[in-house]
Design an enzyme around this catalytic site. Structure first.
Site, short mmCIF file in Angstrom:
data_model
loop_
_atom_site.label_atom_id
_atom_site.label_comp_id
_atom_site.label_asym_id
_atom_site.label_seq_id
_atom_site.Cartn_x
_atom_site.Cartn_y
_atom_site.Cartn_z
N PRO A 139 88.81 23.88 15.27
CA PRO A 139 88.69 25.32 15.54
C PRO A 139 90.03 25.97 15.88
O PRO A 139 90.14 27.19 15.93
CB PRO A 139 87.72 25.40 16.72
CG PRO A 139 87.51 24.02 17.20
CD PRO A 139 88.00 23.07 16.18
N GLU A 151 85.23 15.90 22.08
CA GLU A 151 85.79 17.15 22.61
C GLU A 151 87.06 17.56 21.89
O GLU A 151 87.49 18.70 21.93
CB GLU A 151 86.07 17.02 24.10
CG GLU A 151 84.84 16.84 24.94
CD GLU A 151 83.89 18.03 24.83
OE1 GLU A 151 84.31 19.14 25.16
OE2 GLU A 151 82.75 17.84 24.38
N ARG A 198 84.77 24.49 -6.53
CA ARG A 198 84.25 25.46 -7.51
C ARG A 198 85.34 26.30 -8.15
O ARG A 198 85.09 27.01 -9.11
CB ARG A 198 83.13 26.31 -6.90
CG ARG A 198 83.56 27.21 -5.80
CD ARG A 198 82.35 27.80 -5.09
NE ARG A 198 81.62 28.77 -5.90
CZ ARG A 198 82.08 29.98 -6.22
NH1 ARG A 198 83.27 30.36 -5.83
NH2 ARG A 198 81.36 30.80 -6.95
N ASP A 233 83.84 36.66 -7.87
CA ASP A 233 83.26 36.38 -6.57
C ASP A 233 83.68 37.38 -5.51
O ASP A 233 84.80 37.88 -5.55
CB ASP A 233 83.78 35.04 -6.02
CG ASP A 233 83.14 33.87 -6.68
OD1 ASP A 233 82.07 34.04 -7.27
OD2 ASP A 233 83.73 32.78 -6.59
N1 ADE Z 1 85.34 21.54 14.33
C1 ADE Z 1 84.57 22.16 15.25
N2 ADE Z 1 84.49 23.47 15.03
C2 ADE Z 1 85.25 23.71 13.91
C3 ADE Z 1 85.58 24.87 13.17
N3 ADE Z 1 85.13 26.08 13.53
N4 ADE Z 1 86.38 24.74 12.10
C4 ADE Z 1 86.86 23.54 11.76
N5 ADE Z 1 86.59 22.40 12.41
C5 ADE Z 1 85.79 22.49 13.48
#
Ligand code: ADE
Length: 254
Positions: free
Chosen positions: A100, A127, A165, A180
């Site tokens: 994230p 985590e 794709r 797209d």
């Molecule tokens: N792992 C956990 N959440 C994630 C996300 N939003 N993007 C990529 N990998 C992740």
């Protein structure tokens, strides 16, 4: 194009890869997805892949050694960032950590990645992953959006799908990806198929007219209006002609 996925949950990939357009792409030799279980590169009796964080703090952290060993044994030992030839290998095969904290995945990033013959994807779990994986093994970090999942497996599958794709031949229609939503920086125009009328809702007459110039104009306008209504932020970076800008202003774009 080859994808090497490094994960603690290899089984989650196969059902999707085996039941979508990606399966056909694989059969036609257009993509090749190799899923590697990081646990196979542990050496202790219990095949431990996580440990407590130094200095405390909640949750478990994915260990550094099995991930390095897994990636290096599949891609070659010069993978790690400390060696001289690493840059060459990096250029040939990005090593992407799904996290994230990465740069946000967009259609533009998908297009950029689709130019590579091979991608390695590391799926984080627990985590977080030991920082040395991010600092010295990964060459790129990607997030699929501003929310947190339990691991990088779904993000990796999303990335594979969006990138695959774009490879010529994967979609039945050679122009399939060109219109797209997001391909041109705009949302796509609305689609209709038979019947021409359903419960009193008619397909726009223009689509039945056979006039391809008018249809193309209508579609472009619908695409502009839809983007204005739903994602005006996209208009800031979309490539638009003067005429299109004027059209948008007439419809309330400021
Ligand atoms: N792992 C956990 N959440 C994630 C996300 N939003 N993007 C990529 N990998 C992740």
């Amino acid at each position: 194009m080859r994808f090497d996925v490094f994960t603690l949950l290899p089984d989650v990939f196969h059902p999707y890869l085996a039941s979508s357009i990606l399966q056909r792409a694989h059969q036609r030799g257009l993509i090749d997805v190799h899923v590697h279980n990081i646990r196979d590169w542990t050496h202790d009796r219990h095949h431990v892949t996580d440990d407590e964080p130094y200095a405390g703090g909640g949750g478990m952290v994915m260990k550094v050694e099995p991930v390095f060993e897994a990636v290096e044994s599949v891609l070659g030992p010069s993978t790690s960032a400390s060696t001289g030839s690493a840059r060459q290998l990096k250029a040939a095969c990005p090593i992407i950590l799904l996290t994230p904290q990465g740069r946000v995945f967009t259609q533009k990033v998908a297009a950029e990645l689709s130019a590579h013959p091979r991608l390695a994807l590391i799926c984080g779990r627990y985590e977080g992953v030991d920082e040395r994986i991010r600092a010295h093994l990964a060459t790129d970090e990607i997030s699929i959006g501003d929310y947190v999942l339990t691991g990088g497996e779904l993000p990796a599958m999303i990335l594979i799908d969006a990138v695959a794709r774009l490879i010529p031949g994967v979609l039945g229609d050679p122009d399939g990806a060109a219109d797209d939503s997001h391909a041109s920086g705009l949302l796509e125009y609305p689609h209709y198929t038979r019947p021409p009328e359903f419960r009193g809702w008619r397909v726009p007459e223009i689509l039945l007219s056979g006039d391809h110039t008018k249809i193309a104009k209508w579609r472009r306008e619908q695409s502009l209006l839809r983007t204005l209504e739903r994602r005006p932020d996209l208009l800031e970076t979309a490539e638009l002609s003067e005429k299109e800008r004027k059209f948008l202003i007439e419809h309330g774009y400021t």
